[in-house]
Design a protein around this motif. Structure first.
Motif, short mmCIF file in Angstrom:
data_model
loop_
_atom_site.label_atom_id
_atom_site.label_comp_id
_atom_site.label_asym_id
_atom_site.label_seq_id
_atom_site.Cartn_x
_atom_site.Cartn_y
_atom_site.Cartn_z
N ALA A 218 0.83 -1.21 0.00
CA ALA A 218 0.00 0.00 0.00
C ALA A 218 0.86 1.26 0.00
O ALA A 218 1.77 1.40 0.81
CB ALA A 218 -0.91 0.00 1.21
N GLY A 219 0.58 2.14 -0.96
CA GLY A 219 1.30 3.41 -1.05
C GLY A 219 2.67 3.31 -1.67
O GLY A 219 3.43 4.28 -1.64
N THR A 220 3.00 2.16 -2.27
CA THR A 220 4.31 1.98 -2.90
C THR A 220 4.15 1.66 -4.38
O THR A 220 3.06 1.36 -4.86
CB THR A 220 5.11 0.83 -2.24
OG1 THR A 220 4.56 -0.43 -2.67
CG2 THR A 220 5.04 0.93 -0.72
N LEU A 225 -2.41 -4.59 -6.54
CA LEU A 225 -3.65 -5.23 -6.13
C LEU A 225 -4.78 -4.90 -7.09
O LEU A 225 -5.64 -5.75 -7.39
CB LEU A 225 -4.01 -4.81 -4.71
CG LEU A 225 -3.15 -5.45 -3.60
CD1 LEU A 225 -3.40 -4.77 -2.26
CD2 LEU A 225 -3.44 -6.95 -3.50
N ALA A 226 -4.80 -3.68 -7.59
CA ALA A 226 -5.71 -3.29 -8.67
C ALA A 226 -4.91 -3.22 -9.96
O ALA A 226 -3.74 -2.80 -9.95
CB ALA A 226 -6.36 -1.95 -8.36
N PRO A 227 -5.48 -3.63 -11.09
CA PRO A 227 -4.73 -3.62 -12.34
C PRO A 227 -4.24 -2.22 -12.70
O PRO A 227 -4.99 -1.25 -12.58
CB PRO A 227 -5.75 -4.12 -13.38
CG PRO A 227 -6.77 -4.85 -12.58
CD PRO A 227 -6.85 -4.16 -11.27
N ARG A 228 -3.00 -2.11 -13.14
CA ARG A 228 -2.45 -0.82 -13.58
C ARG A 228 -1.28 -1.07 -14.51
O ARG A 228 -0.73 -2.18 -14.59
CB ARG A 228 -2.01 0.03 -12.40
CG ARG A 228 -0.85 -0.52 -11.59
CD ARG A 228 -0.38 0.50 -10.56
NE ARG A 228 0.66 0.00 -9.70
CZ ARG A 228 1.97 0.00 -10.01
NH1 ARG A 228 2.35 0.43 -11.21
NH2 ARG A 228 2.87 -0.46 -9.16
N ALA A 229 -0.89 -0.02 -15.23
CA ALA A 229 0.24 -0.13 -16.15
C ALA A 229 1.52 -0.42 -15.36
O ALA A 229 1.79 0.18 -14.32
CB ALA A 229 0.40 1.15 -16.95
N ILE A 230 2.33 -1.33 -15.88
CA ILE A 230 3.58 -1.70 -15.21
C ILE A 230 4.47 -0.49 -15.02
O ILE A 230 5.11 -0.33 -13.97
CB ILE A 230 4.30 -2.81 -16.02
CG1 ILE A 230 3.52 -4.12 -15.94
CG2 ILE A 230 5.73 -3.00 -15.53
CD1 ILE A 230 4.04 -5.21 -16.83
N GLY A 231 4.53 0.38 -16.02
CA GLY A 231 5.44 1.52 -15.95
C GLY A 231 4.87 2.75 -15.28
O GLY A 231 5.52 3.81 -15.28
N ALA A 232 3.69 2.65 -14.68
CA ALA A 232 3.02 3.84 -14.14
C ALA A 232 3.79 4.50 -13.01
O ALA A 232 3.88 5.73 -12.94
CB ALA A 232 1.62 3.47 -13.67
N ASN A 233 4.35 3.70 -12.12
CA ASN A 233 5.00 4.26 -10.93
C ASN A 233 6.44 3.79 -10.75
O ASN A 233 7.04 4.03 -9.71
CB ASN A 233 4.22 3.87 -9.66
CG ASN A 233 2.82 4.42 -9.66
OD1 ASN A 233 2.60 5.57 -10.03
ND2 ASN A 233 1.86 3.62 -9.26
N TRP A 234 7.00 3.16 -11.74
CA TRP A 234 8.30 2.53 -11.53
C TRP A 234 9.47 3.48 -11.72
O TRP A 234 9.32 4.57 -12.29
CB TRP A 234 8.47 1.31 -12.42
CG TRP A 234 8.64 1.57 -13.91
CD1 TRP A 234 8.58 2.77 -14.57
CD2 TRP A 234 8.88 0.58 -14.92
NE1 TRP A 234 8.75 2.59 -15.92
CE2 TRP A 234 8.96 1.25 -16.15
CE3 TRP A 234 9.03 -0.79 -14.91
CZ2 TRP A 234 9.19 0.58 -17.35
CZ3 TRP A 234 9.27 -1.46 -16.09
CH2 TRP A 234 9.33 -0.77 -17.30
N ASN A 235 10.61 3.06 -11.22
CA ASN A 235 11.90 3.65 -11.57
C ASN A 235 12.32 2.98 -12.87
O ASN A 235 12.67 1.79 -12.88
CB ASN A 235 12.91 3.39 -10.45
CG ASN A 235 14.30 3.91 -10.79
OD1 ASN A 235 14.68 4.04 -11.95
ND2 ASN A 235 15.09 4.18 -9.76
N GLU A 236 12.27 3.71 -13.97
CA GLU A 236 12.47 3.11 -15.29
C GLU A 236 13.81 2.40 -15.42
O GLU A 236 13.92 1.38 -16.12
CB GLU A 236 12.34 4.18 -16.37
CG GLU A 236 12.34 3.62 -17.78
CD GLU A 236 12.05 4.68 -18.82
OE1 GLU A 236 12.04 4.35 -20.02
OE2 GLU A 236 11.83 5.85 -18.44
N ASP A 237 14.85 2.90 -14.76
CA ASP A 237 16.17 2.27 -14.85
C ASP A 237 16.23 0.95 -14.11
O ASP A 237 17.03 0.08 -14.45
CB ASP A 237 17.24 3.21 -14.29
CG ASP A 237 17.43 4.46 -15.14
OD1 ASP A 237 17.15 4.38 -16.36
OD2 ASP A 237 17.82 5.49 -14.60
N GLU A 238 15.38 0.79 -13.10
CA GLU A 238 15.40 -0.43 -12.29
C GLU A 238 14.32 -1.42 -12.71
O GLU A 238 14.53 -2.62 -12.71
CB GLU A 238 15.22 -0.07 -10.81
CG GLU A 238 16.43 0.59 -10.19
CD GLU A 238 17.60 -0.35 -10.03
OE1 GLU A 238 17.38 -1.54 -9.72
OE2 GLU A 238 18.75 0.10 -10.24
#
Length: 341
Positions: A218-220, A225-238
């Motif tokens: 939660a909050g990370t 838990l709910a479907p979302r784009a893989i790249g929505a919140n990621w660190n693109e380099d990692e």
């Protein structure tokens, strides 16, 4: 479902390598090598009615054997074991006796992914491979017999059923390292819609080894838990290289993840009896001359590695990964592909 077996004409360690093919009534095709248990093809019909291969690999066996590939070695489509992922400093204890193995990833310098497996006879149209790992191989105690059966159902389920037996206590934690890409043009997986039914993930140290601490998603950026784009919140380099603790009773067969690609209309659903789904978006992937001459790089694929927790042999509060004589290791993982139009 139909099965065929064709020799590649290649031998390693005196054993012949075959390409084994499974087909179903929906036009799907799965090709497996008995070298490393590699899944080199998983072709399905997408929403446009086109045949589409959804796994990364090479056009023929030779690609998996080149010096360039083996030096980088991303385990394209292979079985990994005896112990998937990482063991802290290569050290562990069994019944008070300490063991030291090589610190290499996924079972050692030459794990199950580089072995030629025996092909066992089957009654139904399926493929069963067997490898007998001798005591002391890669620093592991006990002779371990592993059998892996592949089936392709008419519901487009690729079913992997693992069994293992030993004559002495030994760590066992098996998985399959198939790289999936659902995009017809094999673009980045960042836009795929992904779901993992896991309320917690495993904290890792600087070497990506789980410490035993569970962290709420939660909050990370790890909240799928709910479907979302893989790249929505990621660190693109990692990207992602993380173990998720699935929200299901231990040992129960249930969902590990869902991934949807809008361009192909393909939905990949993963189900497993295992407690962990390790989600990897190929940060370290660098392969030249893949299928059709394509080069593969970070975020060009995703892996959902169903297993017990990495380093769990050293984590006392986690389910036991020591297999003992008289016990049977058994896990089942299913990769199902459906179409959303």
């Amino acid at each position: 479902m139909k099965e065929s077996q064709i020799s590649t004409g290649k031998h390693i360690d005196g054993k012949e390598i075959f390409a084994l093919t499974l087909k179903n009534t929906k036009g799907s095709v799965v090709k497996i090598y008995n070298y490393g248990g590699i899944i080199s093809e998983f072709t399905v019909i997408n929403a446009k009615g086109e045949s589409q291969d959804i796994v990364l690999g090479f056009d023929d066996l030779d690609g998996y054997l080149t010096e360039e590939y083996l030096a980088a070695y991303p385990y394209l489509g292979a079985v990994v074991g005896r112990f998937a992922n990482r063991i802290k400093d290569g050290r562990y204890e069994i019944d008070g006796k300490a063991y030291q193995m090589d610190k290499s990833l996924h079972g050692g310098i030459k794990g199950f992914d580089r072995k030629v497996w025996d092909i066992l006879p089957t009654i139904d149209p399926s493929v069963t491979l067997q490898y007998v790992s001798p005591a002391g191989e890669e620093g592991f105690p006990g002779n371990l017999t592993v059998q892996l059966t592949y089936k392709l159902s008419d519901d487009n389920e690729l079913i992997l059923d693992y069994r293992a037996f030993t004559d002495a206590p030994t760590p066992v934690n098996l998985t399959h390292h198939t790289y999936f890409n659902l995009d017809p043009d094999k673009g980045s997986v960042a836009g795929n819609i992904h779901r993992i039914p896991a309320s917690n993930y495993l904290k890792q140290d600087a070497d990506y080894v789980p410490t035993g601490e569970l962290v709420p998603v939660a909050g990370t950026m790890h909240d799928f838990l709910a479907p979302r784009a893989i790249g929505a919140n990621w660190n693109e380099d990692e990207g992602y290289d993380q173990s998720f603790v699935l929200d299901k009773p231990y040992g129960e067969f249930g969902m590990a993840s869902e991934t949807f690609d809008a361009r192909s209309g393909l939905l990949l659903s993963v189900y497993t009896t295992e407690p962990i789904a390790h989600f990897y978006t190929a940060k370290h992937l660098r392969v030249n001359g893949g299928k059709g001459g394509r080069n593969y790089g970070p975020a060009d694929a995703l892996c959902v590695e169903t297993q017990h927790a990495p380093n769990s042999v050293n984590l006392r509060d986690f389910p036991d990964t020591i297999l003992r004589p008289g016990q049977e290791y058994h896990q089942t993982t299913v990769f199902q592909v459906t179409v959303r139009k």
